[in-house]
Design an enzyme around this catalytic site. Structure first.
Site, PDB file in Angstrom:
ATOM      1  N   CYS A   2       0.835  -1.190   0.000  1.00  0.00           N
ATOM      2  CA  CYS A   2       0.000   0.000   0.000  1.00  0.00           C
ATOM      3  C   CYS A   2       0.877   1.251   0.000  1.00  0.00           C
ATOM      4  O   CYS A   2       1.918   1.303   0.644  1.00  0.00           O
ATOM      5  CB  CYS A   2      -0.950   0.086   1.192  1.00  0.00           C
ATOM      6  SG  CYS A   2      -2.111  -1.268   1.262  1.00  0.00           S
ATOM      7  N   ARG A  29       3.707   0.047  -4.867  1.00  0.00           N
ATOM      8  CA  ARG A  29       3.463  -0.538  -3.542  1.00  0.00           C
ATOM      9  C   ARG A  29       2.130  -1.289  -3.473  1.00  0.00           C
ATOM     10  O   ARG A  29       1.819  -1.909  -2.455  1.00  0.00           O
ATOM     11  CB  ARG A  29       3.476   0.558  -2.478  1.00  0.00           C
ATOM     12  CG  ARG A  29       4.772   1.337  -2.431  1.00  0.00           C
ATOM     13  CD  ARG A  29       4.740   2.300  -1.288  1.00  0.00           C
ATOM     14  NE  ARG A  29       4.744   1.617  -0.021  1.00  0.00           N
ATOM     15  CZ  ARG A  29       5.819   1.240   0.642  1.00  0.00           C
ATOM     16  NH1 ARG A  29       7.003   1.504   0.145  1.00  0.00           N
ATOM     17  NH2 ARG A  29       5.730   0.632   1.782  1.00  0.00           N
ATOM     18  N   TRP A  74      -2.915  -2.563  -1.813  1.00  0.00           N
ATOM     19  CA  TRP A  74      -2.600  -3.982  -2.032  1.00  0.00           C
ATOM     20  C   TRP A  74      -3.496  -4.706  -1.040  1.00  0.00           C
ATOM     21  O   TRP A  74      -3.264  -4.656   0.160  1.00  0.00           O
ATOM     22  CB  TRP A  74      -1.117  -4.251  -1.755  1.00  0.00           C
ATOM     23  CG  TRP A  74      -0.666  -5.620  -2.178  1.00  0.00           C
ATOM     24  CD1 TRP A  74      -0.204  -5.987  -3.408  1.00  0.00           C
ATOM     25  CD2 TRP A  74      -0.612  -6.796  -1.363  1.00  0.00           C
ATOM     26  NE1 TRP A  74       0.122  -7.321  -3.411  1.00  0.00           N
ATOM     27  CE2 TRP A  74      -0.115  -7.842  -2.175  1.00  0.00           C
ATOM     28  CE3 TRP A  74      -0.931  -7.087  -0.045  1.00  0.00           C
ATOM     29  CZ2 TRP A  74       0.061  -9.141  -1.719  1.00  0.00           C
ATOM     30  CZ3 TRP A  74      -0.758  -8.377   0.425  1.00  0.00           C
ATOM     31  CH2 TRP A  74      -0.265  -9.394  -0.408  1.00  0.00           C
ATOM     32  N   ASN A 100      -1.697   1.562   5.927  1.00  0.00           N
ATOM     33  CA  ASN A 100      -0.819   0.525   5.403  1.00  0.00           C
ATOM     34  C   ASN A 100      -0.502  -0.415   6.544  1.00  0.00           C
ATOM     35  O   ASN A 100       0.102   0.009   7.536  1.00  0.00           O
ATOM     36  CB  ASN A 100       0.462   1.165   4.852  1.00  0.00           C
ATOM     37  CG  ASN A 100       1.463   0.126   4.365  1.00  0.00           C
ATOM     38  OD1 ASN A 100       1.114  -1.026   4.158  1.00  0.00           O
ATOM     39  ND2 ASN A 100       2.701   0.544   4.182  1.00  0.00           N
ATOM     40  N   GLY A 101      -0.928  -1.672   6.428  1.00  0.00           N
ATOM     41  CA  GLY A 101      -0.667  -2.636   7.488  1.00  0.00           C
ATOM     42  C   GLY A 101      -1.881  -3.504   7.711  1.00  0.00           C
ATOM     43  O   GLY A 101      -2.767  -3.584   6.865  1.00  0.00           O
ATOM     44  N   GLU A 467      17.893 -16.786  -9.571  1.00  0.00           N
ATOM     45  CA  GLU A 467      17.498 -15.384  -9.748  1.00  0.00           C
ATOM     46  C   GLU A 467      17.004 -15.149 -11.184  1.00  0.00           C
ATOM     47  O   GLU A 467      16.021 -14.448 -11.402  1.00  0.00           O
ATOM     48  CB  GLU A 467      18.682 -14.462  -9.405  1.00  0.00           C
ATOM     49  CG  GLU A 467      18.441 -12.985  -9.627  1.00  0.00           C
ATOM     50  CD  GLU A 467      17.268 -12.391  -8.854  1.00  0.00           C
ATOM     51  OE1 GLU A 467      16.672 -13.077  -8.017  1.00  0.00           O
ATOM     52  OE2 GLU A 467      16.935 -11.224  -9.117  1.00  0.00           O
ATOM     53  N   LYS A 471      13.213 -13.779 -12.244  1.00  0.00           N
ATOM     54  CA  LYS A 471      12.951 -12.608 -13.104  1.00  0.00           C
ATOM     55  C   LYS A 471      11.971 -12.985 -14.213  1.00  0.00           C
ATOM     56  O   LYS A 471      11.093 -12.211 -14.558  1.00  0.00           O
ATOM     57  CB  LYS A 471      14.253 -12.082 -13.737  1.00  0.00           C
ATOM     58  CG  LYS A 471      15.290 -11.498 -12.780  1.00  0.00           C
ATOM     59  CD  LYS A 471      14.795 -10.417 -11.875  1.00  0.00           C
ATOM     60  CE  LYS A 471      14.450 -10.940 -10.525  1.00  0.00           C
ATOM     61  NZ  LYS A 471      14.195  -9.974  -9.472  1.00  0.00           N
ATOM     62  N   GLU A 474       8.439 -13.365 -12.616  1.00  0.00           N
ATOM     63  CA  GLU A 474       7.836 -12.103 -12.188  1.00  0.00           C
ATOM     64  C   GLU A 474       7.428 -11.227 -13.370  1.00  0.00           C
ATOM     65  O   GLU A 474       6.378 -10.599 -13.353  1.00  0.00           O
ATOM     66  CB  GLU A 474       8.829 -11.309 -11.329  1.00  0.00           C
ATOM     67  CG  GLU A 474       9.057 -11.904  -9.962  1.00  0.00           C
ATOM     68  CD  GLU A 474       9.957 -11.035  -9.122  1.00  0.00           C
ATOM     69  OE1 GLU A 474       9.557 -10.654  -8.021  1.00  0.00           O
ATOM     70  OE2 GLU A 474      11.084 -10.716  -9.562  1.00  0.00           O
ATOM     71  N   HIS A 490      18.574 -36.681 -10.664  1.00  0.00           N
ATOM     72  CA  HIS A 490      17.888 -37.233  -9.483  1.00  0.00           C
ATOM     73  C   HIS A 490      16.383 -37.034  -9.565  1.00  0.00           C
ATOM     74  O   HIS A 490      15.709 -37.000  -8.540  1.00  0.00           O
ATOM     75  CB  HIS A 490      18.479 -36.635  -8.204  1.00  0.00           C
ATOM     76  CG  HIS A 490      19.949 -36.874  -8.102  1.00  0.00           C
ATOM     77  ND1 HIS A 490      20.472 -38.105  -7.764  1.00  0.00           N
ATOM     78  CD2 HIS A 490      21.017 -36.069  -8.361  1.00  0.00           C
ATOM     79  CE1 HIS A 490      21.792 -38.041  -7.807  1.00  0.00           C
ATOM     80  NE2 HIS A 490      22.147 -36.814  -8.169  1.00  0.00           N
ATOM     81  N   LYS A 584       5.943  -4.080  -3.836  1.00  0.00           N
ATOM     82  CA  LYS A 584       7.374  -3.805  -3.729  1.00  0.00           C
ATOM     83  C   LYS A 584       7.928  -4.208  -2.369  1.00  0.00           C
ATOM     84  O   LYS A 584       9.019  -4.753  -2.280  1.00  0.00           O
ATOM     85  CB  LYS A 584       7.633  -2.317  -3.988  1.00  0.00           C
ATOM     86  CG  LYS A 584       9.102  -1.936  -4.053  1.00  0.00           C
ATOM     87  CD  LYS A 584       9.775  -2.497  -5.283  1.00  0.00           C
ATOM     88  CE  LYS A 584      11.245  -2.179  -5.333  1.00  0.00           C
ATOM     89  NZ  LYS A 584      11.921  -3.043  -6.316  1.00  0.00           N
TER      90      LYS A 584
HETATM   91  C1  AGP Z   1      12.151  -9.172  -6.315  1.00  0.00           C
HETATM   92  O1  AGP Z   1      12.091  -9.060  -7.694  1.00  0.00           O
HETATM   93  C2  AGP Z   1      10.907  -9.587  -5.673  1.00  0.00           C
HETATM   94  N1  AGP Z   1       9.811  -8.766  -6.008  1.00  0.00           N
HETATM   95  C3  AGP Z   1      10.946 -10.063  -4.230  1.00  0.00           C
HETATM   96  O2  AGP Z   1      11.403 -11.381  -4.280  1.00  0.00           O
HETATM   97  C4  AGP Z   1      11.794  -9.288  -3.217  1.00  0.00           C
HETATM   98  O3  AGP Z   1      13.145  -9.449  -3.491  1.00  0.00           O
HETATM   99  C5  AGP Z   1      11.479  -9.791  -1.798  1.00  0.00           C
HETATM  100  O4  AGP Z   1      10.125  -9.556  -1.514  1.00  0.00           O
HETATM  101  C6  AGP Z   1      12.344  -9.167  -0.734  1.00  0.00           C
HETATM  102  O5  AGP Z   1      12.171  -7.786  -0.684  1.00  0.00           O
HETATM  103  P1  AGP Z   1      13.179  -6.843   0.077  1.00  0.00           P
HETATM  104  O6  AGP Z   1      14.469  -6.894  -0.632  1.00  0.00           O
HETATM  105  O7  AGP Z   1      12.542  -5.492   0.053  1.00  0.00           O
HETATM  106  O8  AGP Z   1      13.298  -7.378   1.482  1.00  0.00           O
END
Ligand code: AGP
Length: 589
Positions: A2, A29, A74, A100-101, A467, A471, A474, A490, A584
């Site tokens: 949020c 957010r 969110w 937010n929360g 990683e 990407k 996402e 395996h 985010k």
């Molecule tokens: C990254 O592309 C992601 N959206 C997510 O995995 C992110 O890295 C994770 O939520 C951790 O966030 P932070 O680095 O703000 O703690």
């Protein structure tokens, strides 16, 4: 999760429009819905506009006025509907609240207030806050009603309250981020600085247990428990407006991927005293334990290999799995928490648990003024600038290059690490160019209709593959799954059929031959082999040539994944800056 924005004494007298500008910067957010509440000129009743969906190119028809609050949501409690969108009002429409929360005790509060005759219009936990303030303000001034209400909420929260009677905005923080901006006779609140950076870079990051009251006269800071006013010492940030703009790129994601040629080498210039202090502890026998979530967790996995290569032992945990192991942390533990936002709930829980055991906490963060930074004993602020795309790229590589430097400081060879990071920056500068983009868009075109991709890598290329796969998921919503090459035989190999795209990540290192043998095994089962490597191989059906930089080949190998995810996303019609269902910073457990 949020985004929160507020403006008081808006110079243009178009506070709703100013709020919309701020919200557009905070949409990363949360983008389930957005809404604005405004006190119109010469009127006491609040006007509200709310919509579900992304804010995008939205405009507001709200009238003139110089005080407004706004929110991007969110969703947590209550579905994605106009009614559940913030702001929420009290019965008299004199108080508006954004939040937010999560208010963990909202059901009890709601039932008490319902018994007193309050009528609720939404299913949210937030709406109870507006009504509880209304109830309390029957007996005490609004400032006390807001503070008392906030102090009675259970959970991690930040709230912003618009009060028509006093024409003030009151905001409180416990666990969710909030920053006040002190402009030239106009005043702001945001979940993050880019929201109001266009207007001011003079800020105060609220601490947990702090509140601010914004009026035409200025910003006052309070301690929430005692209600006493505190001295507000604002700081000037060196962030520029361009940092939070797309700067000619179609998306923030692409801009931030390209920026890595500058953000990575920048890490070699900063943090020197902190790196020295932390490395002295490591040399004095402190054990390194790292913890993080998502991309930041993969950063710690890669860092574990960097530490090991240079002879230093370390451990890492996904923060959400750390608690059973907390008991092993002690006064001789350097606990490194990696987080772009510094607000990730699970990461904070793990860091607090380690701190309780006496561990020395190091925060490796990008955002400024975060909760993690405040609880840490030492901070490595990686300086990548605002990362607006929800998909993390430049923050990840800046965090990893910082840990790479720490690994060198730990063995008392900082200069070697620094020079390798500078060299990496120079090589990336030349390599990230049109030729690379063309190759990757070509590759993306061949993969666009695939629903499953597999990746293998060994040693450092294993976390690189993880990683890389994240990407792709996402940005394009394609199922992509990474395995350690050694795991292939395996069970994983059953997934491979004729034409299955298989990425093979490798470097010019001791693991190369073994990975290529695995590639041959995949090819023998019909796999289409896509090599991401500085070295060509007969096994590759398609090859993206990366940089031959030894252990630092990790970086270009991952950058290919960032770019491929971006172009696949574009091709499949996703919004690469705002992937569905993600936020985010994940400030809830
Ligand atoms: C990254 O592309 C992601 N959206 C997510 O995995 C992110 O890295 C994770 O939520 C951790 O966030 P932070 O680095 O703000 O703690």
């Amino acid at each position: 999760m949020c985004g929160i924005f507020a403006v008081v004494n808006d110079k243009s007298n178009q506070a709703a429009q100013t709020t919309l500008i701020g919200l557009k910067k905070l949409e990363y957010r949360g983008y389930d819905s957005w809404g604005i509440a405004l006190i119109p000129e010469k009127r006491k009743k609040i006007k509200v506009e709310k919509h579900i969906g992304k804010i995008g190119q939205a405009e507001t028809k709200l009238p003139n006025g110089n005080i407004a609050i706004g929110h991007t949501r969110w969703a947590t409690h209550g579905g994605v509907t106009d009614r559940n969108a913030h702001p929420h009002l009290d019965c008299k429409k004199e108080i508006a609240v954004i939040h937010n929360g999560i208010v963990e005790n909202y059901k009890v509060i709601k039932s008490n207030l319902s018994n007193k005759g309050h009528v609720f219009k939404s299913e949210t936990d937030t709406e109870v806050i507006a009504h509880l303030i209304e109830e309390k303000s029957k007996k005490v001034p609004i400032i006390k009603a807001v503070f008392d209400t906030f102090n009675s909420l259970v959970g991690s929260n930040a709230i912003v309250v618009l009060d028509t009677n006093t024409e003030t905005v009151l905001a409180c923080r416990n666990g969710s981020p909030l920053v006040a901006g002190i402009g030239n006779n106009q005043f702001f609140l945001g979940s993050d600085v880019p929201a109001f950076l266009k207007f001011t870079n003079r800020v105060h990051f609220l601490h947990d247990g702090e509140a601010v009251v914004l009026s035409k006269k200025g910003v006052k800071l309070y301690d929430l428990k005692s209600g006493n006013e505190k001295m507000l010492n604002a700081q000037i940030l060196d962030w520029k407006m361009e940092d939070a703009e797309k700067g000619g790129y179609q998306h923030f994601l692409l801009k931030e991927i390209v920026e890595q040629k500058n953000t990575i080498p920048k890490t070699a210039k900063i943090n020197k005293p902190a790196l020295k202090t932390i490395s002295e502890k490591i040399r004095n026998g402190y054990k390194i334990v790292m913890s993080a979530c998502g991309t930041a967790y993969y950063c710690t996995l890669a860092a574990k290999y960097f530490f090991a290569q240079l002879g230093t032992e370390s451990e890492t945990y996904g923060s959400y799995e750390y608690l059973p192991f907390t008991k092993f942390a002690n006064k001789k533990t350097v606990f490194i928490s990696v987080s772009q936002s510094g607000e990730t709930a699970d990461t904070l829980i793990a860091a607090r648990a380690a701190k309780k055991q006496g561990a020395y906490i190091v925060a490796v963060v990008n955002a400024r003024g975060s909760t993690l930074e405040r609880l840490a004993d030492s901070t490595l602020s990686v300086g990548a600038g605002p990362e607006i795309a929800v998909v993390s790229t430049k923050a990840f590589t800046a965090q990893l290059s910082t840990l790479y430097l720490l690994a060198h400081y730990a063995i008392n060879k900082p200069e070697k690490g620094i020079s390798k990071i500078y060299q990496l920056g120079k090589s990336l500068e030349k390599w990230i160019n049109t030729k690379l983009f063309t190759q990757i868009t070509k590759l993306a075109a061949t993969l666009i209709n695939n629903e499953d991709l597999y990746l293998i890598g060994k040693h450092l290329n294993y976390p690189a593959s993880l990683e890389f796969a994240l990407k792709i998921k996402e940005s394009s919503y394609i199922h992509s799954e990474a395995f350690a090459a050694g795991e292939l035989k395996h069970g994983v190999i059953t997934l491979i059929q004729k034409g299955t795209p298989c990425f093979v990540l490798s470097s010019n290192d001791e693991a190369k031959d073994e990975v290529l043998s695995s590639a041959a095994e995949l090819k023998a089962r019909g796999g289409k082999i896509i090599g991401i490597s500085p070295v060509k191989s007969a096994e590759f059906d398609f090859h993206i040539k990366t940089l031959d930089l030894g252990d630092l080949t990790f970086f270009p190998n991952v950058i290919v994944g960032q770019l491929l995810g971006y172009y696949l996303g574009i091709g499949r019609g996703t919004d690469p800056d705002k992937p569905r269902n993600l936020a985010k910073s994940v400030t809830v457990k």
